[in-house]
Design a protein around this motif. Sequence first.
Motif, PDB file in Angstrom:
ATOM      1  N   PHE A  10     -38.608  -8.340  -1.460  1.00  0.00           N
ATOM      2  CA  PHE A  10     -37.153  -8.369  -1.336  1.00  0.00           C
ATOM      3  C   PHE A  10     -36.527  -9.138  -2.487  1.00  0.00           C
ATOM      4  N   GLN A  11     -35.372  -8.678  -2.929  1.00  0.00           N
ATOM      5  CA  GLN A  11     -34.642  -9.362  -3.990  1.00  0.00           C
ATOM      6  C   GLN A  11     -33.304  -9.836  -3.476  1.00  0.00           C
ATOM      7  N   LEU A  12     -32.845 -10.958  -4.022  1.00  0.00           N
ATOM      8  CA  LEU A  12     -31.565 -11.504  -3.596  1.00  0.00           C
ATOM      9  C   LEU A  12     -30.428 -10.589  -4.043  1.00  0.00           C
ATOM     10  N   GLU A  13     -29.624 -10.167  -3.063  1.00  0.00           N
ATOM     11  CA  GLU A  13     -28.489  -9.317  -3.395  1.00  0.00           C
ATOM     12  C   GLU A  13     -27.240 -10.172  -3.567  1.00  0.00           C
ATOM     13  N   LEU A  47     -30.785 -10.326   1.240  1.00  0.00           N
ATOM     14  CA  LEU A  47     -31.867  -9.826   0.387  1.00  0.00           C
ATOM     15  C   LEU A  47     -31.968  -8.320   0.581  1.00  0.00           C
ATOM     16  N   LYS A  48     -32.294  -7.599  -0.496  1.00  0.00           N
ATOM     17  CA  LYS A  48     -32.469  -6.150  -0.352  1.00  0.00           C
ATOM     18  C   LYS A  48     -33.899  -5.759  -0.747  1.00  0.00           C
ATOM     19  N   ALA A  49     -34.352  -4.668  -0.177  1.00  0.00           N
ATOM     20  CA  ALA A  49     -35.731  -4.236  -0.402  1.00  0.00           C
ATOM     21  C   ALA A  49     -35.962  -3.868  -1.868  1.00  0.00           C
ATOM     22  N   ASN A  50     -37.146  -4.176  -2.370  1.00  0.00           N
ATOM     23  CA  ASN A  50     -37.506  -3.844  -3.752  1.00  0.00           C
ATOM     24  C   ASN A  50     -38.389  -2.589  -3.756  1.00  0.00           C
ATOM     25  N   PRO A  51     -37.853  -1.452  -4.270  1.00  0.00           N
ATOM     26  CA  PRO A  51     -38.637  -0.203  -4.246  1.00  0.00           C
ATOM     27  C   PRO A  51     -39.895  -0.281  -5.113  1.00  0.00           C
ATOM     28  N   ASN A  52     -39.920  -1.234  -6.055  1.00  0.00           N
ATOM     29  CA  ASN A  52     -41.071  -1.328  -6.971  1.00  0.00           C
ATOM     30  C   ASN A  52     -42.182  -2.242  -6.480  1.00  0.00           C
ATOM     31  N   PHE A  53     -42.009  -2.819  -5.284  1.00  0.00           N
ATOM     32  CA  PHE A  53     -43.015  -3.729  -4.746  1.00  0.00           C
ATOM     33  C   PHE A  53     -44.350  -2.993  -4.675  1.00  0.00           C
ATOM     34  N   TRP A  54     -45.411  -3.601  -5.249  1.00  0.00           N
ATOM     35  CA  TRP A  54     -46.653  -2.844  -5.415  1.00  0.00           C
ATOM     36  C   TRP A  54     -47.345  -2.490  -4.108  1.00  0.00           C
ATOM     37  N   ARG A  55     -47.012  -3.180  -3.022  1.00  0.00           N
ATOM     38  CA  ARG A  55     -47.596  -2.785  -1.744  1.00  0.00           C
ATOM     39  C   ARG A  55     -46.781  -1.675  -1.092  1.00  0.00           C
ATOM     40  N   GLY A  56     -45.676  -1.274  -1.731  1.00  0.00           N
ATOM     41  CA  GLY A  56     -44.817  -0.227  -1.190  1.00  0.00           C
ATOM     42  C   GLY A  56     -43.503  -0.806  -0.710  1.00  0.00           C
ATOM     43  N   LYS A  57     -42.446   0.012  -0.784  1.00  0.00           N
ATOM     44  CA  LYS A  57     -41.115  -0.454  -0.390  1.00  0.00           C
ATOM     45  C   LYS A  57     -41.119  -0.828   1.105  1.00  0.00           C
ATOM     46  N   PRO A  58     -40.549  -1.984   1.463  1.00  0.00           N
ATOM     47  CA  PRO A  58     -40.515  -2.381   2.884  1.00  0.00           C
ATOM     48  C   PRO A  58     -39.706  -1.395   3.736  1.00  0.00           C
ATOM     49  N   LEU A  68     -37.568  -2.257   6.027  1.00  0.00           N
ATOM     50  CA  LEU A  68     -36.208  -2.766   6.185  1.00  0.00           C
ATOM     51  C   LEU A  68     -35.412  -2.490   4.921  1.00  0.00           C
ATOM     52  N   ASP A  69     -34.100  -2.274   5.076  1.00  0.00           N
ATOM     53  CA  ASP A  69     -33.239  -2.181   3.892  1.00  0.00           C
ATOM     54  C   ASP A  69     -32.893  -3.581   3.398  1.00  0.00           C
ATOM     55  N   LYS A  70     -32.597  -4.439   4.391  1.00  0.00           N
ATOM     56  CA  LYS A  70     -32.124  -5.771   4.022  1.00  0.00           C
ATOM     57  C   LYS A  70     -32.591  -6.844   5.003  1.00  0.00           C
ATOM     58  N   ILE A  71     -32.623  -8.053   4.495  1.00  0.00           N
ATOM     59  CA  ILE A  71     -32.766  -9.235   5.340  1.00  0.00           C
ATOM     60  C   ILE A  71     -31.515 -10.045   5.106  1.00  0.00           C
ATOM     61  N   GLN A  72     -30.862 -10.424   6.203  1.00  0.00           N
ATOM     62  CA  GLN A  72     -29.644 -11.200   6.023  1.00  0.00           C
ATOM     63  C   GLN A  72     -29.733 -12.513   6.812  1.00  0.00           C
ATOM     64  N   TYR A  73     -29.670 -13.614   6.101  1.00  0.00           N
ATOM     65  CA  TYR A  73     -29.650 -14.915   6.767  1.00  0.00           C
ATOM     66  C   TYR A  73     -28.204 -15.260   7.081  1.00  0.00           C
ATOM     67  N   ARG A  74     -27.955 -15.660   8.334  1.00  0.00           N
ATOM     68  CA  ARG A  74     -26.602 -16.074   8.700  1.00  0.00           C
ATOM     69  C   ARG A  74     -26.612 -17.538   9.098  1.00  0.00           C
ATOM     70  N   TYR A  75     -25.561 -18.225   8.726  1.00  0.00           N
ATOM     71  CA  TYR A  75     -25.540 -19.674   8.923  1.00  0.00           C
ATOM     72  C   TYR A  75     -25.079 -20.109  10.299  1.00  0.00           C
ATOM     73  N   TYR A  76     -25.913 -20.879  10.953  1.00  0.00           N
ATOM     74  CA  TYR A  76     -25.548 -21.522  12.213  1.00  0.00           C
ATOM     75  C   TYR A  76     -25.923 -22.986  12.103  1.00  0.00           C
ATOM     76  N   THR A  77     -24.920 -23.848  12.162  1.00  0.00           N
ATOM     77  CA  THR A  77     -25.179 -25.267  11.929  1.00  0.00           C
ATOM     78  C   THR A  77     -26.046 -25.885  13.009  1.00  0.00           C
ATOM     79  N   ASN A  78     -25.794 -25.515  14.270  1.00  0.00           N
ATOM     80  CA  ASN A  78     -26.620 -26.170  15.286  1.00  0.00           C
ATOM     81  C   ASN A  78     -27.491 -25.180  16.038  1.00  0.00           C
ATOM     82  N   SER A  79     -28.629 -25.678  16.481  1.00  0.00           N
ATOM     83  CA  SER A  79     -29.656 -24.783  17.000  1.00  0.00           C
ATOM     84  C   SER A  79     -29.261 -24.193  18.350  1.00  0.00           C
TER      85      SER A  79
END
Lengths: 608, 359
Positions: free
Chosen positions: A206-209, A219-230, A232-243
Amino acid sequence: MMFAPHKLRRRLVTGLAGLAGLALVGSMATAPVQAATEEADDSKVLRIATDGFIDSFNPFTSFYLMPTNTFKYMYENLVANSAEDTQVSEGLATEWDTDSEGKVWTYKMRPDMKWSDDEPLTSEDVAWTYNQIMKKEEMAVANGALVENFDKVEAPDESTLVITLKEPQANNPGQEIPVVPEHIWSKVDKPGEFKNEEDTVGSGPFQLESYEANKSVTLKANPNFWRGKPNLDKIQYRYYTNSDAQVQAIRSGEVDFITGLTPEQFKAIESAENVETNEGNGRRFQGISINSGLADADNKEFGTGHEALKDKKVRQAIRAGIDIDTLRDQVLQDYGQPATSFVPSVYETWALPKDDPAITGFNVDKAKKLLDDAGWKEGSDGIREKDGEKLQLRFLTDADATVEQNTAKFLKPWMKDIGISLKNEASDVDTVSERTTKGDYDMYFSGWSLGPDPDYQLFINTCDSRPDADGNGGTSQDGYCNKDFDKLYQQQHVELDEGKRADLVHQALAQHYEDTASITLWYPNQLEAFRSDRFTGFTKQPTEGGIIANQVGYWGYTSVEPANAEDASGESGGMGAGGWIGIAAAAIVVIGGGGFLLSRRKKSDDRE
Amino acid sequence: MTTPTHDLPTPEGGPDPGGTGIAGGPGRDMDEPPKGGSFLGYLLRKLGGALTSMILVIVLGFFAFRMLPGDPVLKIAKERPMSPAQIAELRSQYGLDKPVIVQFWDYLVGIFTGDFGESYVYRKPVASLIVEYLGPTLLLTATAAILSIGLGLWLGQLSGWRRNSTFDKIMSSTSLVFWSVPTFWLGLILLMIFGGTLQWLPTGGMITPGLDPWSFAGMVDIVKHLILPVITMVAVVYAQYLMVMRASLIEEMSEDYLTTARAKGLTEDEVRRKHAVPNALLPTVTVVFMHIGGLIAGAVTVEAVFSWPGLGKLTFEAISGPDLPLLQGTFVVFSGIIIVMNLAADIVYRFLDPRVRRA
């Protein structure tokens, strides 16, 4: 005045009512549409809750957990650590060899690799990356320690890399350093200050979008990743201050994955619909560090540790007086693995085996005898004394950590049983950290997370890594110093035969156990949860009972794929959120407008 | 932090840092000799007071945080393979290897040139970070301020007018109950009910990632995210406006001009709306001004609960750093806002209330 006051008032009322109505209708109308489009985009976007600090996405300078975890997905290392058992495995290099001494390491690169921008990836990129860290101070901030032993790094041809070390070492030097593309980074003006915050070029899955501070990281999937494109299209971290908010977010389906839950949160979420939990063997240990007489690297003593603790027998007595199994059960609610030493059991090869003869158990009689032998005799009040001095110890804990406070509660009566008066000194984290640096404690609750190779953790238990009284110089786990241990450290450090090396590591750990510079209590499990209605196929490390987040490598999310698409439908029945939003928006307009009208009325009245 | 003229808001008695006592008005200076009608003299005195406060804040901002336990560099280095050389490099990057007096001088020079230094964590100028995070905080606090002022004043005058009625008792007691509830706890309860269980509203953040905040859908999304934090803030602070308005109206109710108004044949409702309330509003103006500063400071808790990406959250993170330059910066800015608001309250009040002018 163009309007009579009452006309103005009527206009305002109609205007506000109109606005409120518009807001209501508008939000009701748009909400379903928006939900629909989001759904279409979202089905291949894994949303993860986070509260991690981000200074930048520059792998040369950032060392915070959140960016470092992201680098593992963005930039590969020369060699990887396998998902199965964290052992060194193929990465950018497919094979490697070392001379008989362990001083010259030669790597063969995987052929035909490409960066995410289609440029070829060769051994020259690796050499350039390593050389930057070795030669420029500002590029060594994050990973300087990993290249300290590097003498030179060369790429004799596009598919070969040679690392020459200053001193031989058994631990593969190609691990953990993120490899960046030379054609991008060599053109950056001040690479030490480069933020690297969007559209990154790397070789990982994955590369930072994009990155929005305190809002999200995408993050978005990297089509050139040598193990093959993941998948998922994207991983998105969302901020939550408290658990607690994170737990609510996974319940409501706003995020798909959370980690770092407390036992209470974990139990509560287990029953939630469409949520599956994972209890992974962690790579952290927790224990009680004992001040066995701190001294700096020149053996000059410092700190306020109790004299009695310099005696190994007293420290061993403390261990024998603690019923660790009961403690783990009661305090940790059993969300942890039994511990043997400071190397967690997930690292099977290195962890001290449970049946090692050095390991002793809970035994009150033995504890008492050890204290008797050490010359601490029971006084009239049951507390032991020697030369008129009572055996009174301080136990330093973090007041905000439930586990530490509960541990202290159990320890106090147990220590009383063997004749030690224990005083719990609860404090804030910063005070604890400052006092432990200065050696101003007898015992404190401590813990470390470990990488897949035990070398570093062993090293910080050698005499050489003791800091001075101001905390400058080295980093030490417990201020421990034993020449026998140091010798074993050196031997394993250069032993290339893994079986023999493991044996040396076990001997060192057994020595540390016997000396009781600290009492390892347990390896806490990493408690995680994910939306099973949306995603499946998370890879654990190790695959048997391991963790998903915070892995050494990129396995956790790379294998994830959407769960059965039909189940992943959006809002169910009743008035959707849109309706409520509309009502609330209308209420705000009406209340706000009301206040305004009130003031208008007053003024107009004044004119009457 | 006392100044020659009046006290800054203190956290005493309120659930929020900066929640000021409900009593008291505009910081009238009872102990100062009356100074004729010279507006300039009055202004200069007030300005001088504000300036003194500001200087104290600036000095305190440096030393207070340095007294905090914990070494930022060692905290960063904890549990990481870091060589002594790396640690020394960080120390010099942060300027922590210089003597404290030199650091203080750099800080002073920095502040007067508008440079608050560079954040340890974000590696960005503190000033630009504060500007970046100010917007969301203003949106949150302004919405909460408007609603709590409106609600508080409106309910306060109704309560005061019907003093000791059942309505008054219910209003006064519920507002005081909310006021004494810990903000953090109330926020979490609302979050669990409306976010987790009922799933009507989002559980955190300001906008769903990917949405354009300037599009219609984006704005609706922001409103959705705004509701819970605003309700939490309003619930906790509207009591102070209610109580001031109530007390102020009760004071007006004994005045003769109301009897005169009644004698003219106005209804009770008209007497209240046209005569009593407008006069009673006067003292509340300054309270409102003073509390806007406090409200911004109070955002720290609410932003932490609802993951609102504002100044409060920035401060919250800076404390756990400890990110000294960022802490200093937010402290100076928060205190500056409160001082400016107090000054504004004094000035506005003088315009509004002829009695101060005459005094």
